[in-house]
Design a protein around this motif. Structure first.
Motif, PDB file in Angstrom:
ATOM      1  N   PRO A  31      26.372  38.153  53.659  1.00 36.98           N
ATOM      2  CA  PRO A  31      26.949  37.041  52.553  1.00 36.98           C
ATOM      3  C   PRO A  31      27.487  38.021  51.329  1.00 36.98           C
ATOM      4  N   ALA A  32      28.447  37.345  50.839  1.00 38.10           N
ATOM      5  CA  ALA A  32      29.122  37.946  49.519  1.00 38.10           C
ATOM      6  C   ALA A  32      29.342  36.762  48.691  1.00 38.10           C
ATOM      7  N   LYS A  33      29.955  37.358  47.483  1.00 36.30           N
ATOM      8  CA  LYS A  33      30.672  36.461  46.482  1.00 36.30           C
ATOM      9  C   LYS A  33      31.807  36.979  45.916  1.00 36.30           C
ATOM     10  N   THR A  34      32.944  36.157  45.804  1.00 34.97           N
ATOM     11  CA  THR A  34      34.136  36.831  45.196  1.00 34.97           C
ATOM     12  C   THR A  34      33.834  36.951  43.547  1.00 34.97           C
ATOM     13  N   VAL A  35      34.346  37.973  43.161  1.00 31.06           N
ATOM     14  CA  VAL A  35      34.371  38.265  41.683  1.00 31.06           C
ATOM     15  C   VAL A  35      35.575  37.879  41.173  1.00 31.06           C
ATOM     16  N   ASN A  36      36.881  38.416  41.814  1.00 32.60           N
ATOM     17  CA  ASN A  36      38.168  37.979  41.440  1.00 32.60           C
ATOM     18  C   ASN A  36      39.007  37.984  42.783  1.00 32.60           C
ATOM     19  N   VAL A  37      39.995  37.179  42.727  1.00 26.30           N
ATOM     20  CA  VAL A  37      41.042  37.244  43.761  1.00 26.30           C
ATOM     21  C   VAL A  37      42.650  37.454  43.334  1.00 26.30           C
ATOM     22  N   SER A  38      43.409  37.995  44.308  1.00 25.89           N
ATOM     23  CA  SER A  38      44.686  37.915  44.114  1.00 25.89           C
ATOM     24  C   SER A  38      45.561  37.686  45.437  1.00 25.89           C
ATOM     25  N   GLU A  39      46.776  37.638  45.373  1.00 26.33           N
ATOM     26  CA  GLU A  39      47.580  37.266  46.639  1.00 26.33           C
ATOM     27  C   GLU A  39      47.434  38.532  47.605  1.00 26.33           C
ATOM     28  N   HIS A  40      47.119  39.577  47.228  1.00 25.31           N
ATOM     29  CA  HIS A  40      47.108  40.691  48.057  1.00 25.31           C
ATOM     30  C   HIS A  40      45.358  41.363  48.240  1.00 25.31           C
ATOM     31  N   GLY A  41      44.396  40.697  47.728  1.00 28.08           N
ATOM     32  CA  GLY A  41      43.211  41.117  47.700  1.00 28.08           C
ATOM     33  C   GLY A  41      42.313  40.623  47.022  1.00 28.08           C
ATOM     34  N   VAL A  42      40.871  40.965  47.035  1.00 29.07           N
ATOM     35  CA  VAL A  42      39.604  40.266  46.590  1.00 29.07           C
ATOM     36  C   VAL A  42      38.711  41.367  46.042  1.00 29.07           C
TER      37      VAL A  42
END
Length: 111
Positions: A31-42
């Motif tokens: 399991p994980a949680k996103t911290v931030n996202v962009s078109e090219h990565g996370v």
């Protein structure tokens, strides 16, 4: 390098968000949680460390406004930050569905 200089080197905008995510590591689903996202990565927060340049399958439960999308992608580990109780894993997408990439790009740009 300052945080401002790092932001200026990015290819695309990032946006902070806490979406559920998971990483497939062999037979294990972590399991994980996103911290931030962009078109090219996370940037993911997880309790497991990964090796630099490792390619890993990821799943992200993305939602924006009333739209939801399960993103399936493969990504390369670009950096790891060891924190007190977990890790922040910076990933660059190597394979992602075009509609998922567009969804994330629109979200990251504030749409």
């Amino acid at each position: 390098m300052t945080e401002q200089e790092q932001h200026e080197q990015r290819r695309s905008p990032r946006r902070a968000v806490r979406w559920k995510a998971a990483i497939k590591d062999g037979d294990n689903v972590i399991p994980a949680k996103t911290v931030n996202v962009s078109e090219h990565g996370v940037l993911l927060e997880t309790e497991v460390n990964f090796k630099m340049r490792q390619i890993i399958p990821v799943m992200i439960q993305a939602n924006n406004n009333s739209k939801s999308l399960t993103v399936y992608a493969r990504a390369q580990v670009r950096h790891v930050v060891i924190r007190t109780v977990n890790f922040h894993i910076g990933l660059q997408f190597t394979e992602i569905q075009p509609e998922a990439q567009k969804f994330i790009a629109l979200f990251a740009e504030g749409g």
